[in-house]
Structures are given as C-alpha cells and as structure tokens.
Design a protein around this motif. Structure first.
Motif, mmCIF file in Angstrom:
data_model
loop_
_atom_site.group_PDB
_atom_site.id
_atom_site.type_symbol
_atom_site.label_atom_id
_atom_site.label_comp_id
_atom_site.label_asym_id
_atom_site.label_seq_id
_atom_site.Cartn_x
_atom_site.Cartn_y
_atom_site.Cartn_z
ATOM 1 N N ASN A 1 0.813 -1.233 0.116
ATOM 2 C CA ASN A 1 -0.172 0.114 0.073
ATOM 3 C C ASN A 1 1.008 1.340 -0.014
ATOM 4 O O ASN A 1 1.757 1.168 0.617
ATOM 5 C CB ASN A 1 -0.997 0.011 1.216
ATOM 6 N N VAL A 2 0.406 2.228 -0.518
ATOM 7 C CA VAL A 2 1.278 3.448 -0.765
ATOM 8 C C VAL A 2 0.389 4.702 -0.116
ATOM 9 O O VAL A 2 -0.472 5.084 -0.756
ATOM 10 C CB VAL A 2 1.653 3.862 -2.122
ATOM 11 N N PRO A 3 0.535 4.730 1.280
ATOM 12 C CA PRO A 3 -0.095 5.840 1.914
ATOM 13 C C PRO A 3 0.137 7.154 1.390
ATOM 14 O O PRO A 3 1.284 7.598 1.251
ATOM 15 C CB PRO A 3 -0.034 5.306 3.437
ATOM 16 N N ALA B 1 -6.972 16.298 17.394
ATOM 17 C CA ALA B 1 -5.607 15.712 16.632
ATOM 18 C C ALA B 1 -5.271 14.373 16.868
ATOM 19 O O ALA B 1 -4.725 13.430 15.722
ATOM 20 C CB ALA B 1 -4.458 16.760 16.653
ATOM 21 N N ASP B 2 -5.250 13.835 18.077
ATOM 22 C CA ASP B 2 -5.138 12.390 18.314
ATOM 23 C C ASP B 2 -6.086 11.551 17.689
ATOM 24 O O ASP B 2 -5.467 10.392 17.343
ATOM 25 C CB ASP B 2 -4.626 12.161 19.975
ATOM 26 N N GLU B 3 -6.904 11.723 17.787
ATOM 27 C CA GLU B 3 -8.313 10.882 17.305
ATOM 28 C C GLU B 3 -8.212 10.905 15.655
ATOM 29 O O GLU B 3 -8.182 9.789 15.037
ATOM 30 C CB GLU B 3 -9.564 11.436 17.658
ATOM 31 N N ALA B 4 -7.917 11.978 14.990
ATOM 32 C CA ALA B 4 -7.734 12.015 13.674
ATOM 33 C C ALA B 4 -6.408 11.243 13.215
ATOM 34 O O ALA B 4 -6.560 10.619 12.055
ATOM 35 C CB ALA B 4 -7.407 13.596 13.174
ATOM 36 N N ARG B 5 -5.514 11.154 13.959
ATOM 37 C CA ARG B 5 -4.326 10.540 13.809
ATOM 38 C C ARG B 5 -4.441 9.129 13.819
ATOM 39 O O ARG B 5 -4.109 8.174 13.024
ATOM 40 C CB ARG B 5 -3.073 10.907 14.862
ATOM 41 N N ARG B 6 -5.173 8.763 14.936
ATOM 42 C CA ARG B 6 -5.458 7.455 15.299
ATOM 43 C C ARG B 6 -6.299 6.677 14.090
ATOM 44 O O ARG B 6 -6.021 5.606 13.627
ATOM 45 C CB ARG B 6 -6.171 7.262 16.511
ATOM 46 N N LEU B 7 -7.505 7.595 13.613
ATOM 47 C CA LEU B 7 -8.206 7.104 12.539
ATOM 48 C C LEU B 7 -7.572 6.967 11.257
ATOM 49 O O LEU B 7 -7.589 5.892 10.530
ATOM 50 C CB LEU B 7 -9.325 8.122 12.168
ATOM 51 N N ALA B 8 -6.425 7.824 11.021
ATOM 52 C CA ALA B 8 -5.705 7.757 9.762
ATOM 53 C C ALA B 8 -4.962 6.397 9.861
ATOM 54 O O ALA B 8 -4.433 5.742 8.691
ATOM 55 C CB ALA B 8 -4.911 9.109 9.507
ATOM 56 N N ILE B 9 -4.243 6.335 10.951
ATOM 57 C CA ILE B 9 -3.202 5.031 10.930
ATOM 58 C C ILE B 9 -4.142 3.774 11.085
ATOM 59 O O ILE B 9 -3.618 2.738 10.163
ATOM 60 C CB ILE B 9 -2.276 5.172 12.283
ATOM 61 N N ALA B 10 -5.199 3.696 11.366
ATOM 62 C CA ALA B 10 -6.188 2.561 11.335
ATOM 63 C C ALA B 10 -6.608 2.303 9.873
ATOM 64 O O ALA B 10 -6.600 1.289 9.385
ATOM 65 C CB ALA B 10 -7.161 2.665 11.962
ATOM 66 N N GLU B 11 -6.742 3.393 9.312
ATOM 67 C CA GLU B 11 -7.116 3.400 7.520
ATOM 68 C C GLU B 11 -5.836 2.891 6.834
ATOM 69 O O GLU B 11 -5.962 2.055 5.776
ATOM 70 C CB GLU B 11 -7.573 4.841 7.094
ATOM 71 N N LEU B 12 -4.579 3.325 7.094
ATOM 72 C CA LEU B 12 -3.585 3.031 6.591
ATOM 73 C C LEU B 12 -3.121 1.457 6.667
ATOM 74 O O LEU B 12 -2.603 0.806 5.845
ATOM 75 C CB LEU B 12 -2.327 3.536 6.858
ATOM 76 N N ARG B 13 -3.660 1.016 7.892
ATOM 77 C CA ARG B 13 -3.143 -0.498 8.208
ATOM 78 C C ARG B 13 -4.378 -1.300 7.633
ATOM 79 O O ARG B 13 -4.255 -2.645 7.774
ATOM 80 C CB ARG B 13 -2.999 -0.634 9.681
#
Length: 158
Positions: free
Chosen positions: A74-76, A141-153
């Motif tokens: 995957n290329v995030p 910001a933490d929740e946005a980051r958590r959601l983004a990382i979950a989507e990347l994985r």
C-alpha cells in the motif's frame, strides 16, 4: 577562445556531411520552428469482458495469495486540508476521477483457471465522514491521527 573556434570548425565540418534534408531540419530546429510530430493516442481496449493481466499484476496477486491482508505494498498519502471543505464537490471530483481511470475500478479474479482483470462500472464516490468536533485541541488531533493510521493498516481485497 581557441577551443571555442576549434569546436565551431568541427560542428561546421560535421554539418557539411549532413544530407540536405537533415540540414534543413537542423535549421528549422535552430529557428524554433520544428514541425510537431503527430501524437498517436493509445487505443482503448474493447470492453468485451475480463482482460488478461500483466506480469506485474500477476506478481502482486500471487504475493497477496501467499500473505492475504499484507499492506506492505500500500502507498499511503496523508493530506491535511484546512478551512471549510465542500464535501459534495470533493465527492464529485473523486467520482470524475474514478470514471476516467478504469485502473481505479479494477479487481482481479480467477476465471476458468486464469487470473483476469475485472473492471467495475463507474459509481458515485461517497466519502465516509467521522465527526470529531466534540473533541478539543490535542484530543481531536490524536483521534484524527488514530483514524488515519487505522485506515493505513486496513488491507483491501485485490
């Protein structure tokens, strides 16, 4: 200065050996009036069902079969947009891109023992929205980051 004169003499000697047609082309190029060559369009593949796959596509599919759910290829991409976002306009833009590029609608399946490309019909893109307005400051910001990382994985099914 002497080196420059020698180079000029060498160029003139070489140019004199060119055919008249080649000399005319060189002169056109020097004036900046080269005729443009016609650009051949890549022909559109006939939409007659599942298409054959390339060797690269076979390789990626094989690797996915060996280790399903692997996100190594995957290329995030992370974009931070600021200001008001017109979600409807964003969805229309993404829909237009999906309509134009069949590769973004292509999946793979084995048909009669052979791996084939299946191109899905174009469909409207609907963006999933997650409301984090109830959070403030770093929590948001933490929740946005958590959601983004979950989507990347999150793996996707080829």
């Amino acid at each position: 200065m002497r080196c420059s004169v020698a180079n000029s003499e060498q160029r003139l000697t070489r140019r004199a050996q060119f055919s008249p047609e080649r000399q005319a082309l060189l002169e056109q190029w020097r004036r900046g009036s080269m005729p443009s060559a016609p650009v051949a369009a890549i022909p559109r593949r006939a939409d007659d069902g599942p298409a054959r796959v390339s060797f690269s596509q076979q390789r990626f599919w094989f690797l996915d079969q060996l280790e399903p759910g692997n996100t190594a290829y995957n290329v995030p991409l992370h974009l931070r947009l600021t200001g008001p976002l017109d979600i409807t306009a964003m969805e229309r833009a993404l829909t237009s891109i999906m309509e134009r590029h069949a590769a973004l609608r292509t999946t793979f399946d084995v048909i009669d023992g052979e791996l084939r490309q299946i191109v899905a019909p174009a469909a409207p893109v609907t963006l999933p929205l997650v409301d984090v307005q109830h959070l403030v400051g770093e929590e948001r910001a933490d929740e946005a980051r958590r959601l983004a990382i979950a989507e990347l994985r999150r793996p996707f099914d080829l």
